[in-house]
Design an enzyme around this catalytic site. Structure first.
Site, PDB file in Angstrom:
ATOM      1  N   GLU A 201       0.799  -1.235   0.000  1.00  0.00           N
ATOM      2  CA  GLU A 201       0.000   0.000   0.000  1.00  0.00           C
ATOM      3  C   GLU A 201       0.831   1.285   0.000  1.00  0.00           C
ATOM      4  O   GLU A 201       1.020   1.921   1.044  1.00  0.00           O
ATOM      5  CB  GLU A 201      -0.974   0.005   1.181  1.00  0.00           C
ATOM      6  CG  GLU A 201      -1.943  -1.161   1.142  1.00  0.00           C
ATOM      7  CD  GLU A 201      -3.076  -1.029   2.149  1.00  0.00           C
ATOM      8  OE1 GLU A 201      -3.021  -0.140   3.009  1.00  0.00           O
ATOM      9  OE2 GLU A 201      -4.033  -1.813   2.046  1.00  0.00           O
ATOM     10  N   GLU A 389      -5.592  -8.526   0.491  1.00  0.00           N
ATOM     11  CA  GLU A 389      -6.299  -8.171   1.733  1.00  0.00           C
ATOM     12  C   GLU A 389      -7.746  -7.862   1.409  1.00  0.00           C
ATOM     13  O   GLU A 389      -8.044  -7.202   0.414  1.00  0.00           O
ATOM     14  CB  GLU A 389      -5.717  -6.911   2.400  1.00  0.00           C
ATOM     15  CG  GLU A 389      -4.442  -7.129   3.152  1.00  0.00           C
ATOM     16  CD  GLU A 389      -3.928  -5.852   3.830  1.00  0.00           C
ATOM     17  OE1 GLU A 389      -4.743  -4.973   4.189  1.00  0.00           O
ATOM     18  OE2 GLU A 389      -2.700  -5.748   3.989  1.00  0.00           O
TER      19      GLU A 389
END
Ligand code: PNW
Length: 483
Positions: A201, A389
């Site tokens: 991320e 995720e």
């Protein structure tokens, strides 16, 4: 895959239509008997089910065996930065309890586990002398997983930048130090670990850390330094991809875990679908778009103007290094519609009544899993996709029977996996799904106030207890199907 699913779907529809029309035919299985899941929601055999965690969120052992501090140790120990001053000093103590965690994974029946490594456990100063005891810990975890038939997928960097690196991501040297760490680590574990992710991320450790000040190191810098920081982050990824390829046996799979912004067309018509695709490309321009296209697109450079990153020769080629898979972390999308603006789309804000989970930023829109995959695949045709995720926080309570009945999390998972199934059945190359998270853990600035686990952790005793959602996930994995 496409054909089979459509056929099965047709059969199911035909069967229920017949039942309605004749008015007398009943299902073959009597009411009250267990019934198999509808075959239309079955995943292909070989689909990989897993759980995800991250080093600083679960390990604890912050000062053990020579680990150096990371920016998150510094940040969480700075008063006022995290909820109640929570830190990752102990977290779930997976540093000592990892065998217990592997047992939890085994009981779920997962075939894969996504974990991350603490860079400063292995290089306490970020660079220079490695700390053999740090690598040793991960070697033991990997062996434990393999002994239990669970394939490790390792993220090299999940935000815990070594504090000793001067300037952190403000410095281009950090990108190079990361590549050296990647080379060292993958060389030593590459005999047993075949799947690597570079970074997790970009947005969170660059923008949230250096622009918004919400995450470590908690700075609020201006646009030019921040775009340079973003560049250093994607450069680190690119250099690491090259370093991993040079240090590991052929056949090793390299990717990353990225929370690309996901756009869901308000209505599934050609124009709104195109708007979603355009938004995906433009809005992710500093990160995934740059990786997939090996360049900063013109619209981004124009938008940044004088603040655009300074790029050196060879940077973009490294950044655009071929990947074996793209991992997508998917939580909350934006809805988008076509319009006649220059960019060709407009974001449709969520109404105040959009349902949410316990974290206010997790707004429910399970279509996001389908569109995350579709937008990325239609634009860039990656070889493989993982959902690295997906999951949610819930206001879990232990009831008088000692159970945690997180029916809202089960609802969340069931709906998201239904929409992911659509992507799989349409032939998009989705290879697996990692649920965030195996267990409650240190939720960054929210500390221990938000629980994302399918196992409940009592942070006083560190006892892990499966929630209803763990039971649900076990059943889904066993049937390879949405249940
Ligand atoms: C991801 N947001 O983080 C991370 O990869 C995990 O470490 C984290 O625990 C998980 O999602 C749940 O939060 C995010 O505010 C944190 O938009 C915050 C945001 C997005 C992702």
């Amino acid at each position: 895959m496409k054909g089979i699913t459509r056929r099965l779907f047709g059969k199911t529809v035909a069967a229920s239509a017949a039942a309605v029309i004749s008015g007398v035919s009943f299902p073959e299985v009597a009411f009250g008997q267990p019934q198999p899941a509808p075959s239309i929601l079955k995943y292909p055999s070989g689909f990989l089910w897993g759980c995800a965690t991250a080093a600083y969120q679960i390990e604890g052992g912050a000062r053990e065996d020579g680990r150096g501090p990371s920016l998150w140790d510094v940040f969480s120990h700075t008063p006022g930065k995290t909820h109640d001053g929570d830190t990752g000093d102990v977290a779930d103590d997976s540093y000592h309890l990892y065998k217990e965690d592997v047992k939890l994974l085994k009981a779920l029946g997962v075939s894969t586990y996504r974990l991350s490594m603490s860079w400063s456990r292995i290089f306490p100063n970020g660079t220079g002398e490695p700390n053999p005891k740090g690598l040793d810990y991960y070697s033991r975890v990997v062996d434990e997983l393999l002994a239990n038939n669970i394939t490790p997928y390792i993220t090299l960097f999940h935000w815990d930048t070594p504090a000793a690196l001067p300037g952190g991501w403000q410095s281009r040297d950090t990108s190079k130090a990361f590549a050296d760490y990647a080379a060292y680590t993958t060389k030593h574990l590459g005999d047993r670990v075949k799947h690597w992710m570079t970074t997790n991320e970009f947005h969170c450790f660059t923008n949230l850390g250096y622009r918004d000040g919400q995450f470590a190191p908690g700075l609020k810098l201006g646009p030019a330094p921040v775009s340079q920081i973003r560049h250093h982050a994607i450069l680190a990824h690119g250099l690491a991809v090259q370093a991993i390829r040079a240090s590991t046996p052929s056949g090793t799979q390299v990717g990353l875990a990225e929370n690309a912004n996901v756009f869901v067309p308000v209505i599934e018509t050609k124009e709104h679908i195109e708007a979603a695709r355009r938004a995906t490309r433009l809005d992710n321009a500093p990160f995934l778009t740059a990786l997939m296209e090996g360049k900063y697109i013109d619209a981004y450079l124009e938008q940044e103007g004088a603040n655009a990153p300074k790029v050196e020769a060879g940077d973009m080629a490294a950044i655009g290094s071929r990947l074996d898979f793209v991992g997508l972390n998917v939580y909350t999308p934006s809805f988008v519609r076509a319009d006649d603006s220059r960019q060709g789309y407009a974001i449709v804000p969520f109404p105040a009544s959009q349902p949410k989970m316990a974290s206010p930023w997790i707004l429910l829109a399970p279509e996001c899993l389908y569109w995350a995959v579709r937008n990325v695949c239609d634009l860039w045709k990656p070889q493989g996709i993982f959902i690295t995720e997906n999951g949610c926080s819930s206001d879990d309570v232990i009831n008088s029977a000692g159970h945690i009945d997180d029916v809202d999390r089960v609802m969340y998972l069931r709906n998201h996996l239904t929409h992911l199934h659509r992507a799989v059945s349409e032939g998009y190359p989705v290879k697996g799904y990692f649920l965030w998270s195996l267990m409650d853990n240190f939720e960054w600035a929210d500390g221990y106030s938000k629980r994302f686990g399918i196992h409940y952790v009592d942070f006083k005793t560190l006892k892990r207890t499966p929630k209803l959602s763990a039971e649900w996930y076990r059943e889904a994995i066993a049937r390879n199907s949405v249940v």
